[in-house]
Scaffold this active site. Structure first.
Site, mmCIF file in Angstrom:
data_model
loop_
_atom_site.group_PDB
_atom_site.id
_atom_site.type_symbol
_atom_site.label_atom_id
_atom_site.label_comp_id
_atom_site.label_asym_id
_atom_site.label_seq_id
_atom_site.Cartn_x
_atom_site.Cartn_y
_atom_site.Cartn_z
ATOM 1 N N THR A 87 13.483 -86.903 77.007
ATOM 2 C CA THR A 87 12.254 -87.300 76.311
ATOM 3 C C THR A 87 11.821 -86.262 75.286
ATOM 4 O O THR A 87 10.647 -86.147 74.961
ATOM 5 C CB THR A 87 11.126 -87.537 77.330
ATOM 6 O OG1 THR A 87 10.990 -86.380 78.164
ATOM 7 C CG2 THR A 87 11.421 -88.745 78.193
ATOM 8 N N HIS A 88 12.767 -85.506 74.773
ATOM 9 C CA HIS A 88 12.491 -84.517 73.727
ATOM 10 C C HIS A 88 13.263 -84.954 72.478
ATOM 11 O O HIS A 88 14.432 -84.623 72.307
ATOM 12 C CB HIS A 88 12.926 -83.117 74.170
ATOM 13 C CG HIS A 88 12.353 -82.709 75.489
ATOM 14 N ND1 HIS A 88 11.094 -82.179 75.627
ATOM 15 C CD2 HIS A 88 12.870 -82.774 76.744
ATOM 16 C CE1 HIS A 88 10.851 -81.929 76.901
ATOM 17 N NE2 HIS A 88 11.916 -82.288 77.596
ATOM 18 N N ARG A 89 12.602 -85.711 71.612
ATOM 19 C CA ARG A 89 13.271 -86.300 70.454
ATOM 20 C C ARG A 89 13.491 -85.248 69.370
ATOM 21 O O ARG A 89 12.536 -84.728 68.782
ATOM 22 C CB ARG A 89 12.442 -87.459 69.909
ATOM 23 C CG ARG A 89 12.465 -88.722 70.774
ATOM 24 C CD ARG A 89 13.735 -89.509 70.547
ATOM 25 N NE ARG A 89 13.822 -90.040 69.209
ATOM 26 C CZ ARG A 89 13.363 -91.260 68.860
ATOM 27 N NH1 ARG A 89 12.823 -92.054 69.770
ATOM 28 N NH2 ARG A 89 13.483 -91.681 67.619
ATOM 29 N N LEU B 169 8.697 -81.902 69.645
ATOM 30 C CA LEU B 169 9.601 -82.140 70.768
ATOM 31 C C LEU B 169 8.853 -82.446 72.058
ATOM 32 O O LEU B 169 9.469 -82.842 73.047
ATOM 33 C CB LEU B 169 10.481 -80.903 71.000
ATOM 34 C CG LEU B 169 11.463 -80.541 69.893
ATOM 35 C CD1 LEU B 169 12.055 -79.162 70.156
ATOM 36 C CD2 LEU B 169 12.575 -81.573 69.812
#
Length: 215
Positions: free
Chosen positions: A88-90, A96
């Protein structure tokens, strides 16, 4: 007091112990060398929904990446197979941070992870999500594998890079064509002495004769 339960020579047969429904083990020979490190699911598999706690604690909001392990796979102590559920850290967003209100959009699955038949994952190696490790490949101790590994290839380092192939490409091609790990148990057992050697002509000839004798 002597603690035999934590001896370095213990192995855990994965088909006997794995309970996570998102882990698929083919065959009955793949093992984890659990020396000093706890069980396969407690030590090796990380961030994969389907363990006892996560099944009770939450419902997944996205498809769960799967782990597929072939037959005759050898996994060294303290190896890590990093799996789906925590991406879930794009990196294509400015931030982020996994803000709860954007968590569904932030999740980006990496796809299934596949460990091919006969592969060997060395001690403290790490397999990143979505990687395919080919048949007969070797992951050196401490390697961080971020890309697919070709069959019968040795990789090492951080990030892991190919060091060499175990055999000449022509031999690898013939091995893959033989589909050794799809043989019935009686054929595998009969030809085991040739599998524990490196004469491809002898192995191919014996395979052909075995099949002819069964027809």
């Amino acid at each position: 007091m002597k603690n035999d339960a934590r001896h370095w020579s213990k192995v855990e047969l994965l088909h006997e112990t794995v309970t996570n429904p998102n882990i698929h083990v083919r065959g009955t020979h793949s093992y984890y060398s659990d020396a000093w490190s706890g069980s396969f699911e407690d030590s090796v598999v990380r961030y994969l929904y389907g363990d006892a706690y996560s099944l009770k604690a939450w419902q997944p909001a996205w498809p769960i990446d799967q782990l597929h392990i072939g037959d005759y796979v050898c996994i060294g102590a303290e190896a890590v197979i990093l799996l789906g559920g925590n991406h879930t850290h794009r990196t294509d967003w400015f931030s982020l941070y996994p803000f709860p209100e954007f968590i569904l959009d932030a999740y980006a699955g990496k796809g299934d992870t596949i460990i091919g038949d006969g592969a060997w994952i060395g001690m403290r190696a790490m397999i990143m999500p979505g990687v395919t490790v080919g048949e007969g490949a070797i992951i050196a101790s401490g390697a961080i594998v971020t890309k697919d590994v070709a069959p019968y290839t040795i990789v090492a380092g951080n990030p892991a890079v190919p060091i060499k192939t175990r055999f000449a490409q022509a031999v690898v091609d013939r091995l893959l064509a033989l589909k050794v790990y799809e043989w019935p148990a009686e054929k595998f057992e009969a030809l085991k002495p040739l599998l524990c050697a490196n004469e491809i002509d002898a192995l191919a000839s014996a395979s052909e004769k075995f099949d002819a004798g069964r027809s």
